[in-house]
Design a protein around this motif. Structure first.
Motif, short mmCIF file in Angstrom:
data_model
loop_
_atom_site.label_atom_id
_atom_site.label_comp_id
_atom_site.label_asym_id
_atom_site.label_seq_id
_atom_site.Cartn_x
_atom_site.Cartn_y
_atom_site.Cartn_z
N ALA A 291 6.17 6.41 1.26
CA ALA A 291 4.96 6.64 0.67
C ALA A 291 4.02 6.28 0.09
CB ALA A 291 5.04 7.64 0.83
N ASP A 292 4.39 5.07 -0.71
CA ASP A 292 3.31 4.57 -1.77
C ASP A 292 3.29 3.30 -1.65
OD1 ASP A 292 1.93 5.18 -3.88
OD2 ASP A 292 3.16 4.95 -5.47
N LEU A 293 4.43 2.83 -0.56
CA LEU A 293 4.35 0.97 -0.21
C LEU A 293 2.78 0.45 -0.50
CD1 LEU A 293 6.73 0.95 2.35
CD2 LEU A 293 7.40 0.37 -0.32
N PRO A 294 3.05 -1.21 -1.25
CA PRO A 294 1.69 -1.60 -0.95
C PRO A 294 0.93 -1.44 0.24
CG PRO A 294 2.97 -2.52 -2.45
CD PRO A 294 4.00 -1.14 -1.46
N ASN A 295 -0.22 -2.36 0.76
CA ASN A 295 -0.67 -1.99 1.42
C ASN A 295 -1.09 -3.59 1.85
OD1 ASN A 295 -1.10 0.12 2.40
ND2 ASN A 295 -3.35 0.46 2.32
N ILE A 296 -1.40 -4.05 0.57
CA ILE A 296 -0.79 -5.56 0.51
C ILE A 296 -0.21 -6.35 0.49
CG2 ILE A 296 -2.65 -7.37 -0.36
CD1 ILE A 296 -4.13 -5.88 -1.60
#
Length: 383
Positions: A291-296
């Motif tokens: 749930a905390d993976l990077p969006n970039i």
């Protein structure tokens, strides 16, 4: 008519005998190395030897290329490179020296036939990728790394950079802007660095140069209003003592085996270490931290894997950044690999930063430049 008389045979001198014995030893050593290589190599010839390949020289070229990998050939090449540098100051076919101690990659200075056509083809590829990503709700930002010779012209001295290359960045940016592809060229950011933006004996930017580039990219990302997500940068910064830093241009010139005092003047730099810290799961239900993976995600060349560009970008944005760049990748290498990966299919980002080298824009188009975004299987989950 009188028969010609044979020339008198002079007695062999001691020096001549030594030279003859040395030559024989060298030839037999070469033969032994080649036989050993042939016995241990999986195959000397191409897998498919055809009559056409024999006639057009393809087979002989491949054989010569593989035989050049033998130990004696590699050692002889290194000796040749060292002697060329020590006696003539020659750095080989791919490296050029500007002002004393400043090395540049020759690829930056090449003017390619049909260069404009190659640049236009790559711009069309980027525009097509951007349209496909937009249909999946993913934004694209293109970041162009300018040539070292463009940013450090004061260190070229007598080294000539063709004037026709001056418009290359502007042409590229104009084509992408016309296709409504967000692009940031990093020349202004790199010129603002107080010290050197690039290493003297390396193709890459310094840590301060990478930091300036990261700040420029971060500013452009904020202007795009892309959701950054809740992931943390995940880096701890530590200062490192001054140390000698070998340059990749010294290695490319084949001089890395020489004693440091015989090589081009090495650089001693003070740097910072960006130590990656694993992030804890956001909740008890999120055991793997998904749930905390990077969006970039960053795809690109060795500029994104050296000088800590990605860690500095993550810290500038205050969020995690996934690094999918590859050493040795050119225009499309890492992008093509990323779009074919499970990482893209299963956890697609909200933004892809595509980092490119200026020097690759006009070079002949290669197979890896055909970048295509896969369709129909991407899980564009809301983050």
């Amino acid at each position: 008519m009188e028969e010609p008389k044979p020339l008198p045979q002079l007695p062999a001198t001691r020096a001549g005998k030594v030279a003859a014995v040395a030559l024989m030893v060298f030839l037999f050593a070469g033969l032994a190395c080649n036989l050993r290589f042939a016995a241990t190599a999986e195959s000397l010839l191409p897998h498919a030897v055809t009559r056409a390949g024999l006639l057009d020289g393809t087979v002989s070229k491949e054989l010569a290329s593989r035989m050049a990998d033998t130990p004696i050939a590699a050692d002889a090449a290194r000796v040749q490179r060292a002697l060329g540098w020590l006696t003539l100051g020659d750095l080989g076919p791919r490296v050029r020296e500007g002002c004393p101690g400043w090395l540049f990659l020759r690829d930056e200075l090449n003017v390619y036939a049909d260069g404009e056509r190659h640049l236009a083809a790559r711009a069309a590829t980027v525009a097509a990728v951007q349209r496909e990503l937009a249909q999946q709700g993913i934004a694209l930002l293109v970041a162009v790394v300018p040539d070292k010779s463009r940013i450090e012209p004061q260190h070229l001295c007598s080294l000539y950079r063709p004037a026709s290359l001056d418009v290359r960045l502007g042409d590229w940016s104009a084509r992408l802007a016309a296709a409504q592809v967000p692009v940031v060229t990093l020349d202004a950011a790199l010129r603002s660095v107080p010290g050197d933006a690039f290493f003297r004996t390396d193709t890459h930017w310094t840590q301060d140069g990478a930091g300036a580039a990261a700040q420029a990219v971060a500013q452009r990302i904020r202007a795009m209003d892309v959701p950054l997500g809740s992931s943390q940068p995940g880096y701890r910064v530590e200062n490192r003592p001054a140390a000698r830093r070998p340059g990749d241009l010294v290695r490319l010139a084949g001089l890395e085996a020489l004693p440091p005092s015989w090589q081009p003047t090495p650089e001693v730099v003070t740097s910072r270490a960006y130590v990656h810290e694993a992030q804890a799961a956001a909740s008890a239900d999120d055991l793997f931290g998904d749930a905390d993976l990077p969006n970039i995600a960053v795809v690109g060349t060795s500029y994104s894997t050296t000088s800590d560009f990605v860690p500095q970008l993550a810290l500038a944005l205050g969020t995690g950044v996934g690094n999918f760049a590859h050493e040795g990748a050119k225009f499309g290498g890492s992008a093509k690999a990323y779009f074919a990966s499970a990482a893209y299919a299963q956890t697609p980002p909200k933004l892809i930063v595509w980092e490119l080298d200026e020097r690759d824009l006009q070079s002949p188009v290669e197979a890896d430049d055909a970048v295509v975004v896969p369709q129909g299987h991407v899980k564009n989950a809301t983050k």
